[in-house]
Motif scaffolding. Structure first.
Motif, PDB file in Angstrom:
ATOM      1  N   ALA A 259       4.028  -2.510   9.651  1.00 39.98           N
ATOM      2  CA  ALA A 259       3.103  -1.560   8.908  1.00 39.98           C
ATOM      3  C   ALA A 259       2.866  -0.190   9.424  1.00 39.98           C
ATOM      4  CB  ALA A 259       1.600  -2.349   8.979  1.00 39.98           C
ATOM      5  N   LEU A 260       3.016  -0.177  11.005  1.00 40.47           N
ATOM      6  CA  LEU A 260       3.037   1.039  11.757  1.00 40.47           C
ATOM      7  C   LEU A 260       4.216   1.998  11.645  1.00 40.47           C
ATOM      8  CD1 LEU A 260       2.004   1.129  15.503  1.00 40.47           C
ATOM      9  CD2 LEU A 260       4.071   2.665  14.741  1.00 40.47           C
ATOM     10  N   LEU A 261       5.421   1.285  11.501  1.00 40.98           N
ATOM     11  CA  LEU A 261       6.614   1.983  11.059  1.00 40.98           C
ATOM     12  C   LEU A 261       6.745   2.641   9.770  1.00 40.98           C
ATOM     13  CD1 LEU A 261       9.274  -0.126  13.044  1.00 40.98           C
ATOM     14  CD2 LEU A 261       8.648   1.890  13.671  1.00 40.98           C
ATOM     15  N   GLN A 262       6.110   1.822   8.932  1.00 37.77           N
ATOM     16  CA  GLN A 262       6.176   2.120   7.396  1.00 37.77           C
ATOM     17  C   GLN A 262       5.379   3.461   7.573  1.00 37.77           C
ATOM     18  OE1 GLN A 262       4.858  -1.080   5.129  1.00 37.77           O
ATOM     19  NE2 GLN A 262       7.026  -1.896   5.009  1.00 37.77           N
ATOM     20  N   ASP A 263       4.129   3.490   7.945  1.00 42.55           N
ATOM     21  CA  ASP A 263       3.414   4.504   8.081  1.00 42.55           C
ATOM     22  C   ASP A 263       3.922   6.029   8.656  1.00 42.55           C
ATOM     23  OD1 ASP A 263       0.476   4.594   7.234  1.00 42.55           O
ATOM     24  OD2 ASP A 263      -0.113   4.574   9.322  1.00 42.55           O
ATOM     25  N   GLU A 264       4.377   5.688   9.986  1.00 42.19           N
ATOM     26  CA  GLU A 264       5.066   6.783  10.539  1.00 42.19           C
ATOM     27  C   GLU A 264       6.179   7.322   9.783  1.00 42.19           C
ATOM     28  OE1 GLU A 264       4.265   8.455  13.157  1.00 42.19           O
ATOM     29  OE2 GLU A 264       2.404   7.150  14.031  1.00 42.19           O
ATOM     30  N   LEU A 265       7.116   6.395   9.342  1.00 40.56           N
ATOM     31  CA  LEU A 265       8.501   6.760   8.699  1.00 40.56           C
ATOM     32  C   LEU A 265       8.042   7.570   7.368  1.00 40.56           C
ATOM     33  CD1 LEU A 265      10.729   3.969   9.737  1.00 40.56           C
ATOM     34  CD2 LEU A 265      10.723   6.483  10.729  1.00 40.56           C
ATOM     35  N   ASN A 266       7.023   7.012   6.563  1.00 38.27           N
ATOM     36  CA  ASN A 266       6.597   7.958   5.362  1.00 38.27           C
ATOM     37  C   ASN A 266       6.040   9.171   5.576  1.00 38.27           C
ATOM     38  OD1 ASN A 266       7.061   5.804   3.761  1.00 38.27           O
ATOM     39  ND2 ASN A 266       4.971   4.907   3.755  1.00 38.27           N
ATOM     40  N   GLU A 267       5.544   9.273   6.814  1.00 40.41           N
ATOM     41  CA  GLU A 267       5.094  10.736   7.387  1.00 40.41           C
ATOM     42  C   GLU A 267       6.552  11.857   7.565  1.00 40.41           C
ATOM     43  OE1 GLU A 267       1.983  13.375   7.532  1.00 40.41           O
ATOM     44  OE2 GLU A 267       1.688  11.033   6.912  1.00 40.41           O
ATOM     45  N   ASN A 268       7.339  11.041   8.460  1.00 32.84           N
ATOM     46  CA  ASN A 268       8.295  11.674   8.960  1.00 32.84           C
ATOM     47  C   ASN A 268       9.581  10.730   9.111  1.00 32.84           C
ATOM     48  OD1 ASN A 268      10.179  13.265  10.287  1.00 32.84           O
ATOM     49  ND2 ASN A 268       9.109  13.329  12.115  1.00 32.84           N
ATOM     50  N   PRO A 269      10.445  10.795   8.095  1.00 36.16           N
ATOM     51  CA  PRO A 269      11.694   9.830   7.934  1.00 36.16           C
ATOM     52  C   PRO A 269      12.511  10.193   9.031  1.00 36.16           C
ATOM     53  CG  PRO A 269      11.330  11.031   5.749  1.00 36.16           C
ATOM     54  CD  PRO A 269      10.223  11.559   6.915  1.00 36.16           C
ATOM     55  N   ASP A 270      12.653  11.592   9.683  1.00 38.45           N
ATOM     56  CA  ASP A 270      13.577  11.603  10.855  1.00 38.45           C
ATOM     57  C   ASP A 270      12.832  11.482  12.138  1.00 38.45           C
ATOM     58  OD1 ASP A 270      15.507  12.519   9.068  1.00 38.45           O
ATOM     59  OD2 ASP A 270      14.438  14.370   8.618  1.00 38.45           O
ATOM     60  N   LEU A 271      11.968  10.863  12.145  1.00 40.72           N
ATOM     61  CA  LEU A 271      11.050  10.556  13.528  1.00 40.72           C
ATOM     62  C   LEU A 271      11.931  10.114  14.609  1.00 40.72           C
ATOM     63  CD1 LEU A 271       8.148  10.783  14.910  1.00 40.72           C
ATOM     64  CD2 LEU A 271       8.148   8.255  14.185  1.00 40.72           C
ATOM     65  N   ARG A 272      11.680  10.454  15.709  1.00 40.64           N
ATOM     66  CA  ARG A 272      12.487  10.026  17.012  1.00 40.64           C
ATOM     67  C   ARG A 272      11.495   9.222  17.755  1.00 40.64           C
ATOM     68  NH1 ARG A 272      17.027  10.847  19.899  1.00 40.64           N
ATOM     69  NH2 ARG A 272      16.966  11.196  22.293  1.00 40.64           N
ATOM     70  N   PHE A 273      11.499   7.919  17.583  1.00 39.03           N
ATOM     71  CA  PHE A 273      10.824   6.994  18.318  1.00 39.03           C
ATOM     72  C   PHE A 273      11.599   5.984  19.179  1.00 39.03           C
ATOM     73  CE2 PHE A 273      11.535   4.844  14.127  1.00 39.03           C
ATOM     74  CZ  PHE A 273      11.768   3.450  14.613  1.00 39.03           C
ATOM     75  N   ALA A 274      10.396   5.215  20.118  1.00 35.50           N
ATOM     76  CA  ALA A 274      11.203   4.253  20.917  1.00 35.50           C
ATOM     77  C   ALA A 274      10.146   3.159  20.660  1.00 35.50           C
ATOM     78  CB  ALA A 274      11.626   4.555  22.164  1.00 35.50           C
ATOM     79  N   ILE A 275      10.478   1.743  20.632  1.00 36.90           N
ATOM     80  CA  ILE A 275       9.542   0.829  20.897  1.00 36.90           C
ATOM     81  C   ILE A 275       9.872  -0.091  22.146  1.00 36.90           C
ATOM     82  CG2 ILE A 275       8.895  -1.603  19.800  1.00 36.90           C
ATOM     83  CD1 ILE A 275      10.304  -0.474  17.119  1.00 36.90           C
ATOM     84  N   LEU A 284      13.997  -4.634  11.674  1.00 37.30           N
ATOM     85  CA  LEU A 284      13.390  -3.528  11.758  1.00 37.30           C
ATOM     86  C   LEU A 284      14.276  -2.344  11.144  1.00 37.30           C
ATOM     87  CD1 LEU A 284      12.128  -3.167  15.549  1.00 37.30           C
ATOM     88  CD2 LEU A 284      10.962  -3.612  13.568  1.00 37.30           C
ATOM     89  N   PRO A 285      13.591  -1.353  10.540  1.00 32.22           N
ATOM     90  CA  PRO A 285      14.426  -0.185   9.960  1.00 32.22           C
ATOM     91  C   PRO A 285      14.934   0.795  11.038  1.00 32.22           C
ATOM     92  CG  PRO A 285      12.135   0.260   9.746  1.00 32.22           C
ATOM     93  CD  PRO A 285      12.233  -1.033  10.487  1.00 32.22           C
ATOM     94  N   LEU A 286      15.844   0.678  11.620  1.00 33.83           N
ATOM     95  CA  LEU A 286      16.512   1.271  12.777  1.00 33.83           C
ATOM     96  C   LEU A 286      17.701   1.832  12.308  1.00 33.83           C
ATOM     97  CD1 LEU A 286      15.768  -0.943  15.870  1.00 33.83           C
ATOM     98  CD2 LEU A 286      14.116   0.943  14.604  1.00 33.83           C
ATOM     99  N   ASP A 287      18.099   3.208  12.678  1.00 27.91           N
ATOM    100  CA  ASP A 287      19.317   3.650  12.316  1.00 27.91           C
ATOM    101  C   ASP A 287      20.325   3.939  13.557  1.00 27.91           C
ATOM    102  OD1 ASP A 287      18.616   5.978  13.859  1.00 27.91           O
ATOM    103  OD2 ASP A 287      18.217   7.287  12.009  1.00 27.91           O
ATOM    104  N   GLY A 288      19.792   3.441  14.676  1.00 25.84           N
ATOM    105  CA  GLY A 288      20.483   3.602  16.040  1.00 25.84           C
ATOM    106  C   GLY A 288      20.751   4.870  16.610  1.00 25.84           C
ATOM    107  N   GLN A 289      20.417   6.079  15.837  1.00 27.16           N
ATOM    108  CA  GLN A 289      20.547   7.382  16.168  1.00 27.16           C
ATOM    109  C   GLN A 289      19.275   7.912  17.064  1.00 27.16           C
ATOM    110  OE1 GLN A 289      23.633   8.967  16.244  1.00 27.16           O
ATOM    111  NE2 GLN A 289      24.336   6.797  15.457  1.00 27.16           N
ATOM    112  N   SER A 290      18.286   8.093  16.361  1.00 26.66           N
ATOM    113  CA  SER A 290      16.884   8.659  16.750  1.00 26.66           C
ATOM    114  C   SER A 290      15.956   7.620  17.191  1.00 26.66           C
ATOM    115  CB  SER A 290      16.326   9.442  15.544  1.00 26.66           C
ATOM    116  OG  SER A 290      16.132   9.103  14.605  1.00 26.66           O
ATOM    117  N   GLN A 291      16.394   6.311  17.321  1.00 25.67           N
ATOM    118  CA  GLN A 291      15.307   5.293  17.561  1.00 25.67           C
ATOM    119  C   GLN A 291      15.852   4.249  18.416  1.00 25.67           C
ATOM    120  OE1 GLN A 291      15.464   3.989  13.531  1.00 25.67           O
ATOM    121  NE2 GLN A 291      14.876   6.183  12.973  1.00 25.67           N
TER     122      GLN A 291
END
Length: 353
Positions: A259-275, A284-291
């Motif tokens: 739910a947190l990730l959906q929230d954040e990625l809806n706001e900014n699809p290019d968000l650079r984040f770490a878990i 998890l919806p990860l692209d391997g580049q910015s996450q």
């Protein structure tokens, strides 16, 4: 100011520097501390200035042995004495009446002082060479994650203090438990690696099982004088602490993370984040580049790495750090202390009080 680097074989020089009024950062088992002569008002003022720390935020005083307590404390109650004998050296700070020899600038104007004996050979040797009680808050700019590695101290305080002892990364990685005996009860004012179960075991073995033991992080009562009064006694509680300059959020399970990730990625699809987590997730919806996902082996590993990894991610221009909040209550006494300490630091890193 030039900041000198002291190697383990140069601790006698580092101790002399502290004794003469200089500031030297050094490793303990918890975090790196910024040490100054606790007898000197000017040393305390210099610590506050170097850290940018509010002067009403008390400093913890470190000593090398129990027989030095009289230099720092105006008296030790029987319960605190038993806890000190059982749990020192170790990550436990006791709040005690201060000795007149400790200036009010060290204690934030309070009549009490936080005292501990660290469980780290480098710290102990330095304290013996200094031959004075050493006031030592964490060796970082106030409010930021505490340093648990030499490079973190350099990054934050090089050029602002007299010296840094180059030691290994700290063994625990979170600040000490802070405890006060008050009105016939024992209160944990800040959780650390020594948890409520370990303290209860010591009291039981000493025939003091009837003494009430309280810890708000364990769901028990707060200090009788109220939260504000208790926080005034405790380093790291009255102001925001343990936070990098980037945003930090927390989750407790896979559903809340999704739910947190959906929230954040809806706001900014290019968000650079770490878990940062102790769990593995396969969806998890990860692209391997910015996450990035960092999985720790257990809570001890999490505690050792938390501050280092937050600062490293900050330096790599991540925009958000998402921290696993360990909410399970099934732990051994040692793990219970680490769990409560992690919960406390994560909440504060997120700006939650």
């Amino acid at each position: 100011m030039e900041t000198r680097i002291f190697l383990p074989g140069q601790l006698q020089e580092a101790g002399r520097l502290i004794r003469s009024g200089g500031l030297v950062a050094f490793p303990t088992e918890t975090v790196y501390g910024l040490g100054g002569n606790a007898f000197l008002h000017d040393s305390a003022r210099a610590i506050y200035a170097a850290k940018g720390r509010p002067s009403d935020n008390p400093l913890i005083v470190h000593i090398p042995s129990l027989d030095r307590m009289s230099q720092v404390c105006g008296g030790v109650d029987p319960v605190s004495q038993i806890l000190a004998e059982a749990l020192w050296p170790g990550p436990l700070t006791l709040i005690l009446p201060k000795s007149p020899s400790i200036p009010g600038s060290v204690t934030g104007g309070l009549a009490t002082v936080g005292v501990r004996i660290p469980d780290d050979p480098t710290a102990m040797e330095l304290l013996r060479f200094a031959d004075v009680p050493v006031a030592a808050p964490s060796a970082n700019t106030s409010g930021r994650p505490s340093p648990t590695a030499f490079w973190m101290v350099q990054r934050d305080l090089s050029g602002r203090i007299d010296g840094i002892v180059k030691g290994p990364d700290t063994r625990i990685g979170l600040e000490s438990t802070i405890l006060r005996v008050d009105q016939g009860s024992v209160f944990i004012l800040r959780p650390g690696a020594i948890g409520i179960e370990q303290i209860r075991q010591v009291l039981d073995e000493a025939g003091m099982s009837a003494i009430p033991l309280y810890s708000p992080m364990e769901g028990t009562a707060e200090h009788p004088e109220g939260t504000d009064a208790a926080h005034h006694q405790v380093p790291g509680s009255r102001y925001r602490h343990y936070s990098p300059s980037i945003r930090v959020r927390r989750f407790s399970d896979g559903a809340s993370l999704t739910a947190l990730l959906q929230d954040e990625l809806n706001e900014n699809p290019d968000l650079r984040f770490a878990i940062l987590t102790t769990q593995r997730f396969s969806t998890l919806p990860l692209d391997g580049q910015s996450q990035r996902v960092v999985v720790y082996a257990d809570l001890d590993h999490y505690a050792r790495q938390l501050y280092k990894d937050m600062v490293q991610l900050e330096s790599e221009d991540y925009q958000l750090i998402i921290l696993h909040y360990p909410s399970s209550t099934v732990f051994s006494p040692q793990e219970g202390g680490i769990r409560s300490a992690l919960q406390d630091r994560i909440r504060r890193a997120c700006g939650d009080e």
